[in-house]
Design a protein around this motif. Structure first.
Motif, PDB file in Angstrom:
ATOM      1  N   SER A 149       2.680  -1.886  69.248  1.00  0.00           N
ATOM      2  CA  SER A 149       2.906  -0.708  70.097  1.00  0.00           C
ATOM      3  C   SER A 149       2.362  -0.941  71.509  1.00  0.00           C
ATOM      4  CB  SER A 149       2.274   0.539  69.480  1.00  0.00           C
ATOM      5  OG  SER A 149       0.866   0.400  69.431  1.00  0.00           O
ATOM      6  N   ASP A 180       8.128  -3.213  59.064  1.00  0.00           N
ATOM      7  CA  ASP A 180       8.228  -1.811  58.618  1.00  0.00           C
ATOM      8  C   ASP A 180       8.161  -1.685  57.101  1.00  0.00           C
ATOM      9  OD1 ASP A 180       8.309  -0.678  61.119  1.00  0.00           O
ATOM     10  OD2 ASP A 180      10.505  -0.581  61.215  1.00  0.00           O
ATOM     11  N   LYS A 228       1.163  -2.137  63.533  1.00  0.00           N
ATOM     12  CA  LYS A 228       1.693  -1.131  64.470  1.00  0.00           C
ATOM     13  C   LYS A 228       0.853  -1.079  65.738  1.00  0.00           C
ATOM     14  CE  LYS A 228       4.965   0.961  61.965  1.00  0.00           C
ATOM     15  NZ  LYS A 228       6.339   0.778  62.268  1.00  0.00           N
ATOM     16  N   ARG A 262      -0.371  -2.305  57.685  1.00  0.00           N
ATOM     17  CA  ARG A 262       0.716  -1.664  58.419  1.00  0.00           C
ATOM     18  C   ARG A 262       0.193  -1.035  59.711  1.00  0.00           C
ATOM     19  NH1 ARG A 262       5.841   0.687  56.466  1.00  0.00           N
ATOM     20  NH2 ARG A 262       6.519   2.151  58.065  1.00  0.00           N
TER      21      ARG A 262
END
Length: 178
Positions: free
Chosen positions: A135, A119, A131, A127
């Motif tokens: 995810s 994060d 993610k 980033r």
């Protein structure tokens, strides 16, 4: 389930074990038999099926999980199992964690720590890429349960997560220092 490291000569064994290796060989009298290596998370053991045409022996291969019945014996100072019954198991009948070495660290804690570090990634493209991987539930589950390598290092369930977290922490330390 009785673990292999608990086996003693004379024990009757019932349960599911991983068939790591299987060879069809022949006795001195030219009778076929199977020589196998069975495994759980604690150890491996040599196993034999002397009567391959017995009604209690179903088809299975190396790499299968097999439900066995047998007797622990001793041959040349080593324990082995003489099997009377063996059948291939289906997915859902066994838990991989019972058959493969696993990390001794808390997987959920390691995953949360990794996510906290990720994060803090500032580069928007990196980033976003990270993610997108994490995810995906299938990717996340596989990442947390797979090994980092087969034999050299972190060759156990959860090893990929443990190794990755260690490398990320080292990279953070180095970037803070330099």
């Amino acid at each position: 389930m009785k673990y292999i490291n608990e086996f003693r000569e004379g024990d009757s064994i019932f349960g599911i074990y991983y068939c790591k290796q299987k060879n069809e060989l022949r006795t001195k009298s030219d009778k076929p038999y199977y020589s196998m290596i069975l495994q759980d998370k604690t150890a491996t053991i040599d196993a034999k099926i002397w009567d391959v045409n017995s009604g209690g022996i179903d088809e299975f291969e190396a790499g299968d999980f097999i439900d066995i019945q047998g007797q622990v014996t001793r041959f040349q100072s080593a324990l082995q199992i003489s099997l009377f019954r063996a059948r291939r198991c289906h997915e859902g009948e066994y838990d991989l964690a019972e058959y493969l070495p696993t990390t001794d660290k808390d997987v959920n804690l390691m995953y949360r720590e990794l996510m906290t570090i990720l994060d803090r990634v500032k580069a928007p493209f990196y980033r976003s890429l990270l993610k997108s991987f994490f995810s995906d539930e299938t990717f996340r589950n596989d990442f947390c349960t797979h090994s980092a390598a087969k034999t050299m290092h972190h060759g156990f369930m959860g090893g990929l997560l443990e190794h990755t977290l260690g490398v990320v922490k080292l990279c953070n330390f180095m970037s803070d220092q330099y």
